[in-house]
Design an enzyme around this catalytic site. Structure first.
Site, PDB file in Angstrom:
ATOM      1  N   SER A   1      52.520  99.169  51.617  1.00 56.03           N
ATOM      2  CA  SER A   1      51.645  98.136  52.194  1.00 56.03           C
ATOM      3  C   SER A   1      50.901  98.711  53.389  1.00 56.03           C
ATOM      4  O   SER A   1      51.387  99.636  54.059  1.00 56.03           O
ATOM      5  CB  SER A   1      52.481  96.943  52.664  1.00 56.03           C
TER       6      SER A   1
ATOM      7  N   TYR B   1      59.753  93.754  57.888  1.00 55.33           N
ATOM      8  CA  TYR B   1      58.968  94.051  56.673  1.00 55.33           C
ATOM      9  C   TYR B   1      58.152  95.328  56.865  1.00 55.33           C
ATOM     10  O   TYR B   1      58.137  96.209  55.993  1.00 55.33           O
ATOM     11  CB  TYR B   1      58.066  92.862  56.325  1.00 55.33           C
TER      12      TYR B   1
END
Ligand code: NAP
Length: 251
Positions: free
Chosen positions: A142, A155
């Site tokens: 990501s 995250y």
């Protein structure tokens, strides 16, 4: 001739979102695809039905890829049905956001167990099934691995770990002609981001992201999937250890 004719691919977390689009794009280029899911059998069945209706090959295999025994089952099924493996897409992942005050051990372990440990254990099993010609592992990381927005420390840390795993495994497995690359998407509209309220139209997060993105919009799953086809195919034969940002220019 299609780019992936005769190739066998496993896509983790392919019942919806980015993974479903990746499965369909790989199949459209001729790969036989194992559509893995954890709980959404209906979604996985729908993806397979769509692939079959276009003349492609696909099966579903249920497995929680945070668990070693279930990962072994995923590859045993793949081996039994298709006899080999050429492409592994580590897409399954979860994202939860929390300010530092509210972070719990559960919040940490849930994300690290799937996004990092699960990805490592899946790669460990996957490489056992690649043939002598090697293979391609594509990790869905990501933009947060480097952008690291507020309230995403855990995250973002999982995805920074994914980038490090990608680079390390690329060096470790290169001599076996196994290539390992990451794709690092920006915000993409999926079932998961809708449920999390991140990509809902006119939400503050979406509007802010769109305003900061040079190309002026968030992504769709089909913005990501063609790059997976590229990294899976021999078009990228001399590319390994890379992180490819697909984010409309946002950094
Ligand atoms: P999504 O819509 O929530 O879909 C997640 C998929 O992963 C589903 O197919 C789900 O299957 C599967 N999954 C979840 N836990 C699993 C487990 N333990 N074992 C096997 N499969 C599991 O997610 P998405 O937005 O498409 O995101 C996919 C990947 O892209 C993730 O790694 C995410 O971190 C990354 N990413 C997403 C964005 C974004 O903005 N969407 C941006 C950058 C990176 P079930 O429904 O069966 O549980």
């Amino acid at each position: 001739m299609k780019k992936l004719e005769g190739k066998i691919a496993v896509v983790t977390g392919a019942s919806k979102g980015i993974g479903a689009s990746i499965a369909k794009h790989l199949a459209a280029e001729g790969a036989a695809v194992v559509v893995n899911y954890s709980s959404s059998k209906e979604g996985a069945d729908r993806v397979v039905a769509e692939i079959l209706s276009e003349g492609g090959k696909a099966i579903t295999v249920q497995a929680n890829v945070a668990k070693k025994a279930e990962i072994e089952h995923l590859f045993a099924e793949t081996q039994q049905v298709f006899g080999k493996l050429d492409i592994l897409v580590n897409n399954a992942g979860i994202y939860e956001f929390s300010p530092i005050e509210d972070i719990t051990e559960e919040h940490f372990h849930k994300q690290f167990d799937l996004n990092v440990l699960g990805l490592i254990l899946t790669s460990q099993q996957g490489v056992k099934h690649f043939g002598s010609a090697g293979g391609s592992i594509i990790n869905i990381s990501s933009i947060v691995s480097t952008l690291a927005p507020a309230n995403s420390s855990v995250y973002s840390a999982t995805k920074a770990a994914v980038d490090a795993v990608t680079k390390s495994l690329a060096k470790e497995l290169g001599s076996r002609n196994i290539r390992v690359n990451s794709i690092n998407p920006g915000m993409v509209e999926t079932e998961g981001t809708h449920t999390a309220g991140i990509t809902v139209a006119k939400s503050e997060g979406r509007q802010q992201t769109e305003a900061q993105t040079p190309l002026g919009r968030i992504g769709q799953p089909q913005d990501i999937a063609p790059a997976v086809v590229f990294l899976a195919s021999s078009d990228s034969a001399w590319i390994t250890g890379e992180t490819l940002y697909i984010s409309g220019g946002l950094r």
